[in-house]
Enzyme design. Structure first.
Site, mmCIF file in Angstrom:
data_model
loop_
_atom_site.group_PDB
_atom_site.id
_atom_site.type_symbol
_atom_site.label_atom_id
_atom_site.label_comp_id
_atom_site.label_asym_id
_atom_site.label_seq_id
_atom_site.Cartn_x
_atom_site.Cartn_y
_atom_site.Cartn_z
ATOM 1 N N ASP A 30 0.867 -1.185 0.000
ATOM 2 C CA ASP A 30 0.000 0.000 0.000
ATOM 3 C C ASP A 30 0.899 1.228 0.000
ATOM 4 O O ASP A 30 1.937 1.234 0.659
ATOM 5 C CB ASP A 30 -0.914 0.010 1.233
ATOM 6 C CG ASP A 30 -2.167 0.840 0.998
ATOM 7 O OD1 ASP A 30 -3.258 0.246 0.862
ATOM 8 O OD2 ASP A 30 -2.052 2.087 0.917
ATOM 9 N N PHE A 152 -16.691 -10.857 -4.608
ATOM 10 C CA PHE A 152 -18.109 -10.767 -4.271
ATOM 11 C C PHE A 152 -18.309 -10.716 -2.763
ATOM 12 O O PHE A 152 -19.372 -11.064 -2.264
ATOM 13 C CB PHE A 152 -18.866 -11.954 -4.879
ATOM 14 C CG PHE A 152 -18.718 -12.036 -6.382
ATOM 15 C CD1 PHE A 152 -19.437 -11.173 -7.202
ATOM 16 C CD2 PHE A 152 -17.838 -12.928 -6.965
ATOM 17 C CE1 PHE A 152 -19.288 -11.226 -8.581
ATOM 18 C CE2 PHE A 152 -17.675 -12.995 -8.347
ATOM 19 C CZ PHE A 152 -18.406 -12.142 -9.163
ATOM 20 N N LEU A 153 -17.263 -10.323 -2.030
ATOM 21 C CA LEU A 153 -17.388 -10.314 -0.569
ATOM 22 C C LEU A 153 -18.256 -9.146 -0.103
ATOM 23 O O LEU A 153 -18.302 -8.088 -0.729
ATOM 24 C CB LEU A 153 -16.011 -10.245 0.092
ATOM 25 C CG LEU A 153 -15.106 -9.050 -0.179
ATOM 26 C CD1 LEU A 153 -15.397 -7.874 0.731
ATOM 27 C CD2 LEU A 153 -13.669 -9.485 -0.010
ATOM 28 N N ARG A 154 -18.946 -9.398 0.998
ATOM 29 C CA ARG A 154 -19.734 -8.333 1.627
ATOM 30 C C ARG A 154 -18.992 -7.834 2.852
ATOM 31 O O ARG A 154 -18.424 -8.637 3.592
ATOM 32 C CB ARG A 154 -21.100 -8.877 2.098
ATOM 33 C CG ARG A 154 -22.037 -9.272 1.001
ATOM 34 C CD ARG A 154 -23.113 -10.183 1.533
ATOM 35 N NE ARG A 154 -22.537 -11.445 1.999
ATOM 36 C CZ ARG A 154 -23.194 -12.378 2.695
ATOM 37 N NH1 ARG A 154 -24.444 -12.185 3.023
ATOM 38 N NH2 ARG A 154 -22.614 -13.496 3.076
ATOM 39 N N LYS A 204 -19.428 -8.676 -12.521
ATOM 40 C CA LYS A 204 -19.398 -7.946 -11.250
ATOM 41 C C LYS A 204 -20.435 -6.820 -11.226
ATOM 42 O O LYS A 204 -21.244 -6.706 -10.294
ATOM 43 C CB LYS A 204 -17.989 -7.397 -11.025
ATOM 44 C CG LYS A 204 -17.863 -6.456 -9.868
ATOM 45 C CD LYS A 204 -18.076 -7.151 -8.534
ATOM 46 C CE LYS A 204 -18.237 -6.138 -7.440
ATOM 47 N NZ LYS A 204 -17.951 -6.623 -6.128
ATOM 48 N N ALA A 252 -37.190 -5.116 2.928
ATOM 49 C CA ALA A 252 -37.557 -3.719 2.672
ATOM 50 C C ALA A 252 -36.960 -2.842 3.761
ATOM 51 O O ALA A 252 -36.733 -3.287 4.880
ATOM 52 C CB ALA A 252 -39.074 -3.593 2.651
ATOM 53 N N CYS A 260 -20.469 0.299 -2.330
ATOM 54 C CA CYS A 260 -20.527 -0.497 -3.564
ATOM 55 C C CYS A 260 -21.768 -0.249 -4.409
ATOM 56 O O CYS A 260 -21.676 0.213 -5.543
ATOM 57 C CB CYS A 260 -20.414 -1.979 -3.222
ATOM 58 S SG CYS A 260 -18.912 -2.362 -2.346
ATOM 59 N N LYS A 263 -22.377 3.295 -6.034
ATOM 60 C CA LYS A 263 -21.292 3.594 -6.982
ATOM 61 C C LYS A 263 -21.347 2.654 -8.194
ATOM 62 O O LYS A 263 -21.221 3.088 -9.339
ATOM 63 C CB LYS A 263 -19.963 3.411 -6.239
ATOM 64 C CG LYS A 263 -18.736 3.669 -7.071
ATOM 65 C CD LYS A 263 -17.481 3.276 -6.326
ATOM 66 C CE LYS A 263 -17.275 1.787 -6.411
ATOM 67 N NZ LYS A 263 -15.910 1.316 -6.374
HETATM 68 C C1 UGA Z 1 -22.170 -5.705 -1.835
HETATM 69 C C2 UGA Z 1 -22.485 -7.092 -2.420
HETATM 70 O O1 UGA Z 1 -23.484 -7.735 -1.634
HETATM 71 C C3 UGA Z 1 -21.234 -7.960 -2.486
HETATM 72 O O2 UGA Z 1 -21.521 -9.188 -3.117
HETATM 73 C C4 UGA Z 1 -20.144 -7.213 -3.289
HETATM 74 O O3 UGA Z 1 -18.936 -7.941 -3.354
HETATM 75 C C5 UGA Z 1 -19.876 -5.875 -2.607
HETATM 76 O O4 UGA Z 1 -21.105 -5.112 -2.583
HETATM 77 C C6 UGA Z 1 -18.829 -5.154 -3.401
HETATM 78 O O5 UGA Z 1 -19.063 -4.835 -4.565
HETATM 79 O O6 UGA Z 1 -17.714 -4.971 -2.900
HETATM 80 P P1 UGA Z 1 -21.839 -4.729 0.643
HETATM 81 O O7 UGA Z 1 -21.841 -3.387 -0.020
HETATM 82 O O8 UGA Z 1 -20.770 -5.045 1.624
HETATM 83 O O9 UGA Z 1 -21.774 -5.899 -0.474
HETATM 84 O O10 UGA Z 1 -23.199 -4.868 1.419
HETATM 85 P P2 UGA Z 1 -24.599 -5.635 1.222
HETATM 86 O O11 UGA Z 1 -24.734 -6.640 2.275
HETATM 87 O O12 UGA Z 1 -24.792 -6.075 -0.163
HETATM 88 O O13 UGA Z 1 -25.623 -4.439 1.530
HETATM 89 C C7 UGA Z 1 -25.678 -3.267 0.728
HETATM 90 C C8 UGA Z 1 -26.821 -2.376 1.164
HETATM 91 O O14 UGA Z 1 -28.075 -2.975 0.851
HETATM 92 C C9 UGA Z 1 -26.853 -2.090 2.688
HETATM 93 O O15 UGA Z 1 -27.135 -0.722 2.873
HETATM 94 C C10 UGA Z 1 -27.991 -2.954 3.189
HETATM 95 O O16 UGA Z 1 -28.598 -2.433 4.337
HETATM 96 C C11 UGA Z 1 -28.934 -2.919 1.988
HETATM 97 N N1 UGA Z 1 -29.858 -4.073 1.912
HETATM 98 C C12 UGA Z 1 -29.361 -5.329 1.729
HETATM 99 C C13 UGA Z 1 -31.230 -3.863 1.985
HETATM 100 O O17 UGA Z 1 -31.705 -2.713 2.132
HETATM 101 N N2 UGA Z 1 -32.076 -4.947 1.876
HETATM 102 C C14 UGA Z 1 -31.602 -6.192 1.691
HETATM 103 O O18 UGA Z 1 -32.439 -7.133 1.586
HETATM 104 C C15 UGA Z 1 -30.229 -6.409 1.633
#
Ligand code: UGA
Length: 438
Positions: A30, A152-154, A204, A252, A260, A263
């Site tokens: 980094d 695809f990690l969250r 992606k 909901a 993510c 953007k």
């Molecule tokens: C998301 C994707 O789920 C990952 O697969 C992906 O790798 C990642 O983006 C990325 O591109 O790096 P992330 O942003 O960590 O992951 O979070 P999510 O769990 O997907 O949640 C995103 C948003 O959706 C949060 O604000 C969450 O509260 C909201 N959400 C999620 C809802 O409002 N309802 C749902 O049913 C699920």
């Protein structure tokens, strides 16, 4: 295998730690010297469950190293991952300057064959540009291949997602690079999907946009539910039981946020426009997401009439639970809207307080040391992030501390019937109205 990861943020650091955990030798690079010093001192600059233990264990085992030197990384790693930020530009398209800079830096120090892997989320055709750039700046005759390997990690369960992926996507245009990538992923039990580079890049953006679409779909249904007295939780269950639809990402709420989805949707729309095939469906997904928060604020306003001088407790600052990340958090957007109308906000978050302090809006609110202290003297309680500990609060105590027993649950975290029995007037998203005692 020896690998290098350039960019030690959420994605790079977690990916590096997980590769080390399965036995690879990993050098994380980094250009932020403070970050590298922090990591060398055994501290983790982000909160991600399980990551700290993983990093410490693999550093101790000699499988994980940190450096600010790209040259060192490229010398050590046969496979070199690029995991640097790809921030949005004002028009929604992606700023690829960090990627381009790393491509030039790698080219400057590459001595023999390397596989350069794009891990950052990028628009389709970026791999082609990275290959052109390295070719332009690398010494003549040095061989390399570019591969796309989206992640695809969250956040909040990144270690679990990396160790147990649903699938591994490898976009490669060369058998030599593909063989090395397949060897790298051998320790992981997951289907490997091999594609060309452009398809991997599209996968992606298309995956994240589809997940955001699913959320906006159920949020649009929630608006209908509120109008006709139906319960969106039941509707989601009813449609989610169809295996063709699936029950995930049908919660909901006040909308999706984070670093993510907003953007990536904007970027996918921008690249679709550039390719001459405007993706209007995704523009509607964005509209629904923005409208969902406005509708929720209207519901609170309808109950409180005016916000000025009203004390409102907001539980949750992060964009979702199990993270300290407040970037593009809908909870923060909500607070900004309430503050703009003169509400006095007392907020609390289990992990997001430190990062929230860096945001300008937090200078206009009070950050309370606990959920109950945020609730003290409040005329309304708003749940903005679905942290499990908020559901586990002693709601009799919550009620005693509030001026009026009003709950606005932006994440449908609580059970409306239980809250009504406890004497609260409860409003969730798409769940109708529950009045105290009913
Ligand atoms: C998301 C994707 O789920 C990952 O697969 C992906 O790798 C990642 O983006 C990325 O591109 O790096 P992330 O942003 O960590 O992951 O979070 P999510 O769990 O997907 O949640 C995103 C948003 O959706 C949060 O604000 C969450 O509260 C909201 N959400 C999620 C809802 O409002 N309802 C749902 O049913 C699920």
């Amino acid at each position: 295998m020896e690998i290098a990861i350039i960019g030690s943020g959420y994605v790079g650091l977690t990916t590096g730690a997980c590769f080390a955990e399965v036995g690879h030798s990993v050098t994380c690079v980094d250009n932020n010297a403070v970050k590298i010093e922090t990591l060398l001192a055994g501290e983790i600059p982000i909160y991600e469950p399980g990551l700290e233990d993983l990093v410490k264990k693999n550093v101790a085992a000699g499988r994980l190293r940190f450096t600010t030197s790209t040259e060192e990384g490229v010398a050590a790693g046969k496979i070199v991952f690029i995991a640097v930020p790809t921030p949005p530009q004002p028009d929604g398209s992606v700023d690829l300057s960090f990627i381009e800079k790393v491509a030039r830096e790698v080219a400057a120090v590459i001595k023999d064959y390397r596989v350069i892997v794009d891990k950052s989320t990028v628009p389709v055709k970026t791999g082609e540009k990275v290959a052109e750039t390295i070719k332009r700046y690398a010494p003549e005759g040095v061989e390399f291949d570019v591969v796309s390997n989206p992640e695809f990690l969250r956040e909040g369960c990144a270690v679990h997602d990396l160790m147990n992926p649903d699938r591994i996507v490898i976009g490669a245009n060369s058998d030599r690079a593909l063989a090395l990538m397949q060897k790298l992923y051998e320790p992981f039990v997951a289907p490997v999907l091999v594609t060309d580079i452009n398809s991997a890049e599209l996968i992606k953006h298309a995956a994240n946009s589809f997940l955001a679409l699913k959320i906006s779909y159920i949020n649009a249904v929630s608006a209908l539910c509120e109008r006709c007295g139906a319960d969106v939780e039941k509707v989601a269950e009813g449609i989610g039981r169809d295996s063709r639809i699936g029950d995930k990402f049908l919660n909901a709420g006040i909308g999706y946020g984070g670093s993510c989805f907003p953007k990536d949707l904007a970027a996918f729309i921008a690249i679709s426009d550039q390719l001459g095939v405007p993706f209007n469906l995704l523009k509607e997904v964005q509209n629904i997401n923005a409208g969902q928060l406005d509708r929720f604020v209207d519901v609170i306003r309808e109950a409180l009439w005016v916000f000025r001088e009203k004390r409102i407790a907001v539980l949750g600052l992060t964009f979702k639970p199990q993270t300290d990340d407040v970037r593009c958090s809908v909870a923060i957007d909500l607070i900004e809207k309430l503050v703009a109308e003169g509400a006095e906000i007392r907020a609390y978050d289990p992990k997001g307080m430190e990062k929230a302090k860096e945001l300008s809006v937090t200078s206009k609110i009070t950050l309370a040391p606990s959920a109950l202290e945020a609730i003290d003297g409040a005329e309304a309680l708003v749940i903005a992030t679905d942290w499990p500990e908020f559901a586990a609060l002693d709601f009799n105590e919550v009620k005693r501390r509030m001026v009026a027993p009003l709950i606005f649950d932006g994440r449908n975290l609580l059970d409306p019937g239980t809250m009504a029995q406890l004497g609260f007037t409860y409003r969730g998203v798409g769940r109708g109205r529950c009045v105290a005692g009913s």
